[in-house]
Design a protein around this motif. Structure first.
Motif, PDB file in Angstrom:
ATOM      1  N   ARG A 217      52.641  17.253 -27.354  1.00 57.81           N
ATOM      2  CA  ARG A 217      52.039  18.237 -26.452  1.00 57.81           C
ATOM      3  C   ARG A 217      52.453  17.986 -25.000  1.00 57.81           C
ATOM      4  NH1 ARG A 217      47.402  17.503 -30.013  1.00 57.81           N
ATOM      5  NH2 ARG A 217      46.379  16.121 -28.503  1.00 57.81           N
ATOM      6  N   ILE A 218      53.115  16.841 -24.767  1.00 55.53           N
ATOM      7  CA  ILE A 218      53.726  16.517 -23.482  1.00 55.53           C
ATOM      8  C   ILE A 218      55.190  16.198 -23.783  1.00 55.53           C
ATOM      9  CG2 ILE A 218      53.704  14.937 -21.499  1.00 55.53           C
ATOM     10  CD1 ILE A 218      50.767  14.332 -22.150  1.00 55.53           C
ATOM     11  N   LYS A 219      56.072  16.509 -22.869  1.00 53.13           N
ATOM     12  CA  LYS A 219      57.499  16.264 -23.112  1.00 53.13           C
ATOM     13  C   LYS A 219      57.762  14.761 -23.258  1.00 53.13           C
ATOM     14  CE  LYS A 219      59.107  20.295 -20.462  1.00 53.13           C
ATOM     15  NZ  LYS A 219      57.826  20.642 -19.791  1.00 53.13           N
ATOM     16  N   VAL A 220      58.319  14.364 -24.405  1.00 52.24           N
ATOM     17  CA  VAL A 220      58.692  12.979 -24.669  1.00 52.24           C
ATOM     18  C   VAL A 220      60.207  12.907 -24.799  1.00 52.24           C
ATOM     19  CG1 VAL A 220      58.513  11.024 -26.263  1.00 52.24           C
ATOM     20  CG2 VAL A 220      56.515  12.490 -25.845  1.00 52.24           C
ATOM     21  N   VAL A 221      60.841  12.070 -23.981  1.00 50.88           N
ATOM     22  CA  VAL A 221      62.289  11.904 -24.055  1.00 50.88           C
ATOM     23  C   VAL A 221      62.601  10.863 -25.126  1.00 50.88           C
ATOM     24  CG1 VAL A 221      64.388  11.432 -22.774  1.00 50.88           C
ATOM     25  CG2 VAL A 221      62.420  12.423 -21.595  1.00 50.88           C
ATOM     26  N   ALA A 222      63.397  11.249 -26.121  1.00 48.25           N
ATOM     27  CA  ALA A 222      63.645  10.410 -27.289  1.00 48.25           C
ATOM     28  C   ALA A 222      64.780   9.423 -27.051  1.00 48.25           C
ATOM     29  CB  ALA A 222      63.979  11.289 -28.496  1.00 48.25           C
ATOM     30  N   ASN A 223      64.589   8.183 -27.521  1.00 48.05           N
ATOM     31  CA  ASN A 223      65.659   7.180 -27.470  1.00 48.05           C
ATOM     32  C   ASN A 223      66.893   7.640 -28.220  1.00 48.05           C
ATOM     33  OD1 ASN A 223      63.729   4.033 -27.731  1.00 48.05           O
ATOM     34  ND2 ASN A 223      63.687   5.641 -26.200  1.00 48.05           N
ATOM     35  N   LEU A 224      66.685   8.364 -29.300  1.00 43.62           N
ATOM     36  CA  LEU A 224      67.777   8.744 -30.191  1.00 43.62           C
ATOM     37  C   LEU A 224      68.765   9.691 -29.528  1.00 43.62           C
ATOM     38  CD1 LEU A 224      68.896   8.604 -33.156  1.00 43.62           C
ATOM     39  CD2 LEU A 224      67.535  10.671 -33.601  1.00 43.62           C
ATOM     40  N   THR A 225      68.263  10.615 -28.723  1.00 44.97           N
ATOM     41  CA  THR A 225      69.097  11.687 -28.178  1.00 44.97           C
ATOM     42  C   THR A 225      69.236  11.662 -26.659  1.00 44.97           C
ATOM     43  OG1 THR A 225      67.205  13.187 -27.971  1.00 44.97           O
ATOM     44  CG2 THR A 225      68.407  13.198 -30.075  1.00 44.97           C
ATOM     45  N   GLY A 226      68.308  10.974 -25.966  1.00 48.60           N
ATOM     46  CA  GLY A 226      68.294  11.042 -24.509  1.00 48.60           C
ATOM     47  C   GLY A 226      67.776  12.372 -23.993  1.00 48.60           C
TER      48      GLY A 226
END
Length: 289
Positions: A217-226
Motif C-alpha cells: 500500500r506504500i511504494k516499496v523498491v525491490a532488491n530484485l529489480t531496483g
C-alpha cells in the motif's frame, strides 16, 4: 515533503539493539518471544555479538527491532513515508510497513528464512571497496574466477562478490592490483544472493505458499529489480528470487533518491546511512547531460 524509510540487513545487528523500544510494545515482544521460543528482549540485550551473528538468530531479531523502529517513527512523527526500501532482509520490514503482511506473519516468514539460510554452507563472500562493479566483473572473467559473481551492488565503490574461490589470496591480490582499495572476506556461512542458493529459495517458496501476501500500500523498491513493486506483482515470487539474485541496492537508490525530499534509516546501526549518503553525493555531483 516526500519521505523514504530504509531498513538494514544482516550485519547491522549489535548487542543491546532495540533497548529503547521493548517497553513500548510489550504485547508484540511477548508474541514474538512465544513465536521464536526464547525471550527476544533478553536475547537482544544480553547475547554476545557472535550469538547475534548466527543467521537463524540475526534475521528474526533484526526484523523485530526494525519493525518496532518503524512503528515508533510513525507514531512519533505522524508521517507515513511515500517510499520504503530494505537491504536484503530489510525488504521484509519494508513490506510489513507497506501492509503486505502483519507483524507476526512477517516474523514467522523471516524466522524460517533465517533457519533455511543458516543450514547452507560452503562458498565465500568478499566486500570489494574502491573498484567499480564493471571492473570487478572484467577481473573475474580475466582471472577465470567463474564460480564467483556479484551478490550485492551496494554503491559505486562497494560491491560484494560471492561463490566458490580456490585461491582467496590470488583473488584479493589481483583485485587490489586492478585498483581495489580493500578486498575483505565476510564472516558468513554461505554465498548468499547467488544461484547457489536456489535450493534454499525453493524451500522458502513452499513455506511462503502458506501465506496470503497483499500488494504493497506504500511504494516499496525491490532488491530484485531496483524498481517499485507494481500492482499485481507476485510478492512471494519476488522474495523467493531475491534469495538467489544480487541485491540491486545501488540501482534502487539511484531510482528513488531523486524522487524524495528526505530519508531515514530505521533499525540497528547506520550501515545504510553511510552507503546512501555516498550514493546521494554521487548523484548530486554528477553533471547534468
Amino acid at each position: 515533503m516526500t519521505d523514504l524509510c530504509l531498513f538494514p540487513g544482516q550485519g547491522s545487528q549489535a548487542p543491546g539493539m532495540g533497548k529503547e523500544l521493548f517497553d513500548r510494545y510489550p504485547h508484540l515482544i511477548k508474541n514474538a518471544s512465544d513465536c521464536l521460543g526464547y525471550d527476544v528482549k533478553d536475547k537482544c540485550l544480553t547475547a554476545s555479538a557472535s550469538d547475534l551473528a548466527r543467521t537463524e538468530v540475526t534475521q528474526p531479531l533484526l526484523y523485530l527491532v526494525s519493525a518496532l523502529s518503524y512503528l515508533h517513527h510513525v507514531q512519533e512523527t505522524g508521517v507515513v513515508p511515500e517510499y520504503l526500501a530494505g537491504h536484503s532482509l530489510g525488504e521484509y520490514v519494508a513490506l510489513f510497513a507497506a501492509g503486505c503482511f502483519d507483524f507476526m506473519s512477517g516474523l514467522e516468514i523471516v524466522a524460517e528464512r533465517g533457519r533455511l539460510m543458516s543450514e547452507v554452507s560452503g562458498g565465500s563472500m568478499f566486500a570489494v571497496v574502491g573498484l567499480p562493479p564493471e571492473d570487478i566483473i572484467d577481473q573475474l572473467n580475466q582471472l577465470s574466477f567463474d564460480q564467483l559473481t556479484i551478490a550485492n551492488y551496494n554503491d559505486h565503490s562497494q560491491t560484494v562478490i560471492a561463490g566458490y574461490c580456490q585461491d582467496a589470496q590470488k583473488l584479493q591480490d589481483s583485485l587490489c592490483a586492478a585498483g581495489a582499495k580493500h578486498v575483505i572476506p565476510l564472516k558468513v556461512s554461505a554465498c548468499f544472493h547467488t544461484h547457489y542458493m536456489k535450493s534454499t529459495a525453493e524451500q522458502l517458496a513452499a513455506f511462503l505458499s502458506r501465506y496470503r501476501l497483499s500488494s504493497p500500500r506504500i511504494k516499496v523498491v525491490a532488491n530484485l529489480t531496483g524498481q517499485p513493486y507494481k500492482p499485481g506483482d507476485d510478492v512471494a515470487d519476488i522474495l523467493v528470487k531475491q534469495v538467489y539474485s544480487p541485491v540491486l541496492w545501488l540501482q534502487s537508490m539511484e531510482y528513488v533518491l531523486p524522487k524524495v525530499d528526505s530519508w531515514s534509516e530505521l533499525g540497528p546501526g547506520k550501515v545504510l546511512t553511510g552507503i546512501v549518503t555516498r550514493i546521494q553525493n554521487s548523484l548530486t555531483s554528477s553533471p547534468i547531460a
